[in-house]
Scaffold this motif. Structure first.
Motif, PDB file in Angstrom:
ATOM      1  N   ASN A  20       0.826  -1.210   0.000  1.00 54.01           N
ATOM      2  CA  ASN A  20       0.000   0.000   0.000  1.00 54.01           C
ATOM      3  C   ASN A  20       0.861   1.261   0.000  1.00 54.01           C
ATOM      4  OD1 ASN A  20      -2.466  -1.317  -0.086  1.00 54.01           O
ATOM      5  ND2 ASN A  20      -2.659  -1.401   2.134  1.00 54.01           N
ATOM      6  N   LEU A  21       1.920   1.258   0.788  1.00 56.92           N
ATOM      7  CA  LEU A  21       2.836   2.396   0.835  1.00 56.92           C
ATOM      8  C   LEU A  21       3.481   2.607  -0.538  1.00 56.92           C
ATOM      9  CD1 LEU A  21       4.302   4.567   2.532  1.00 56.92           C
ATOM     10  CD2 LEU A  21       5.973   2.807   3.147  1.00 56.92           C
ATOM     11  N   TYR A  22       3.912   1.541  -1.165  1.00 57.86           N
ATOM     12  CA  TYR A  22       4.530   1.593  -2.493  1.00 57.86           C
ATOM     13  C   TYR A  22       3.566   2.196  -3.516  1.00 57.86           C
ATOM     14  CZ  TYR A  22       6.674  -0.275  -6.804  1.00 57.86           C
ATOM     15  OH  TYR A  22       7.226  -0.427  -8.041  1.00 57.86           O
ATOM     16  N   LYS A  23       2.344   1.696  -3.550  1.00 56.38           N
ATOM     17  CA  LYS A  23       1.346   2.193  -4.507  1.00 56.38           C
ATOM     18  C   LYS A  23       1.002   3.651  -4.246  1.00 56.38           C
ATOM     19  CE  LYS A  23      -0.826  -2.281  -5.304  1.00 56.38           C
ATOM     20  NZ  LYS A  23      -2.059  -3.060  -5.110  1.00 56.38           N
ATOM     21  N   THR A  24       0.880   4.015  -2.977  1.00 56.50           N
ATOM     22  CA  THR A  24       0.573   5.402  -2.621  1.00 56.50           C
ATOM     23  C   THR A  24       1.679   6.343  -3.093  1.00 56.50           C
ATOM     24  OG1 THR A  24      -0.692   4.695  -0.691  1.00 56.50           O
ATOM     25  CG2 THR A  24       0.084   6.972  -0.699  1.00 56.50           C
ATOM     26  N   MET A  25       2.922   5.941  -2.868  1.00 53.03           N
ATOM     27  CA  MET A  25       4.041   6.784  -3.280  1.00 53.03           C
ATOM     28  C   MET A  25       4.108   6.918  -4.797  1.00 53.03           C
ATOM     29  SD  MET A  25       6.963   5.693  -0.524  1.00 53.03           S
ATOM     30  CE  MET A  25       8.109   6.999  -0.952  1.00 53.03           C
ATOM     31  N   LEU A  26       3.875   5.836  -5.523  1.00 56.62           N
ATOM     32  CA  LEU A  26       3.892   5.911  -6.985  1.00 56.62           C
ATOM     33  C   LEU A  26       2.766   6.798  -7.507  1.00 56.62           C
ATOM     34  CD1 LEU A  26       4.783   2.268  -8.091  1.00 56.62           C
ATOM     35  CD2 LEU A  26       6.229   4.307  -8.216  1.00 56.62           C
ATOM     36  N   ARG A  27       1.578   6.683  -6.913  1.00 56.13           N
ATOM     37  CA  ARG A  27       0.454   7.537  -7.324  1.00 56.13           C
ATOM     38  C   ARG A  27       0.759   9.004  -7.079  1.00 56.13           C
ATOM     39  NH1 ARG A  27      -3.072   4.719  -4.131  1.00 56.13           N
ATOM     40  NH2 ARG A  27      -3.247   2.674  -5.019  1.00 56.13           N
ATOM     41  N   LEU A  28       1.335   9.287  -5.926  1.00 60.71           N
ATOM     42  CA  LEU A  28       1.671  10.657  -5.574  1.00 60.71           C
ATOM     43  C   LEU A  28       2.733  11.210  -6.524  1.00 60.71           C
ATOM     44  CD1 LEU A  28       0.912  12.754  -3.430  1.00 60.71           C
ATOM     45  CD2 LEU A  28       2.794  11.903  -2.048  1.00 60.71           C
ATOM     46  N   ALA A  29       3.710  10.402  -6.865  1.00 59.51           N
ATOM     47  CA  ALA A  29       4.775  10.836  -7.771  1.00 59.51           C
ATOM     48  C   ALA A  29       4.218  11.199  -9.149  1.00 59.51           C
ATOM     49  CB  ALA A  29       5.835   9.744  -7.897  1.00 59.51           C
ATOM     50  N   GLN A  30       3.158  10.524  -9.563  1.00 60.58           N
ATOM     51  CA  GLN A  30       2.549  10.835 -10.869  1.00 60.58           C
ATOM     52  C   GLN A  30       1.969  12.248 -10.922  1.00 60.58           C
ATOM     53  OE1 GLN A  30       2.749   8.904 -13.658  1.00 60.58           O
ATOM     54  NE2 GLN A  30       4.081   7.674 -12.353  1.00 60.58           N
ATOM     55  N   ASN A  31       1.713  12.855  -9.767  1.00 63.88           N
ATOM     56  CA  ASN A  31       1.138  14.196  -9.708  1.00 63.88           C
ATOM     57  C   ASN A  31       2.178  15.307  -9.691  1.00 63.88           C
ATOM     58  OD1 ASN A  31      -1.520  13.235  -9.605  1.00 63.88           O
ATOM     59  ND2 ASN A  31      -1.340  12.863  -7.421  1.00 63.88           N
ATOM     60  N   LEU A  32       3.456  14.936  -9.662  1.00 67.82           N
ATOM     61  CA  LEU A  32       4.504  15.958  -9.670  1.00 67.82           C
ATOM     62  C   LEU A  32       4.488  16.697 -11.005  1.00 67.82           C
ATOM     63  CD1 LEU A  32       7.425  13.938  -8.059  1.00 67.82           C
ATOM     64  CD2 LEU A  32       6.288  15.921  -7.054  1.00 67.82           C
ATOM     65  N   PRO A  33       4.717  18.010 -10.971  1.00 69.03           N
ATOM     66  CA  PRO A  33       4.762  18.749 -12.240  1.00 69.03           C
ATOM     67  C   PRO A  33       6.064  18.461 -12.976  1.00 69.03           C
ATOM     68  CG  PRO A  33       5.156  20.231 -10.385  1.00 69.03           C
ATOM     69  CD  PRO A  33       4.838  18.885  -9.806  1.00 69.03           C
ATOM     70  N   GLY A  34       5.954  18.198 -14.236  1.00 65.06           N
ATOM     71  CA  GLY A  34       7.132  17.963 -15.057  1.00 65.06           C
ATOM     72  C   GLY A  34       7.451  16.485 -15.179  1.00 65.06           C
TER      73      GLY A  34
END
Length: 101
Positions: A20-34
């Motif tokens: 769950n932590l892994y998936k959450t971090m990957l999802r959050l990273a997708q929202n970074l600008p650029g």
């Protein structure tokens, strides 16, 4: 209190919590600008989790999960700061082509 509960849950169900932590971090990273930030963040996340996949000692697993939560909080803060800068039209390196090739 919520952070404490999630750490307690992590100790009881380390594999599920880690995924769950892994998936959450990957999802959050997708929202970074650029795109370059997204690629860099997802690469670091994947490498970090890969390096811990063979941990078997409970203490080492708990330490890795605490580190993962710290990294998650750091990623959330970084995303919030970049979002504010972007809204203010003050994104670092604005106008510079930083795409990963």
């Amino acid at each position: 209190l919520a952070g404490t509960r999630s750490l307690i849950a992590a100790m009881m169900y380390p594999r599920v919590h880690t995924l769950n932590l892994y998936k959450t971090m990957l999802r959050l990273a997708q929202n970074l600008p650029g795109e370059h930030r997204v690629v860099a963040a997802t690469t670091r996340i994947r490498e970090g989790f890969r390096s811990g996949k063979d941990l078997i000692d409970n203490r080492e697993i708990e330490e890795a999960q605490v580190l993962g939560h710290t990294m998650l909080e750091s990623l959330e803060t970084h995303l919030a700061n970049l979002t504010v800068l972007e809204e203010m039209d003050m994104t670092p390196y604005k106008g510079v082509d930083n795409t990963v090739r």
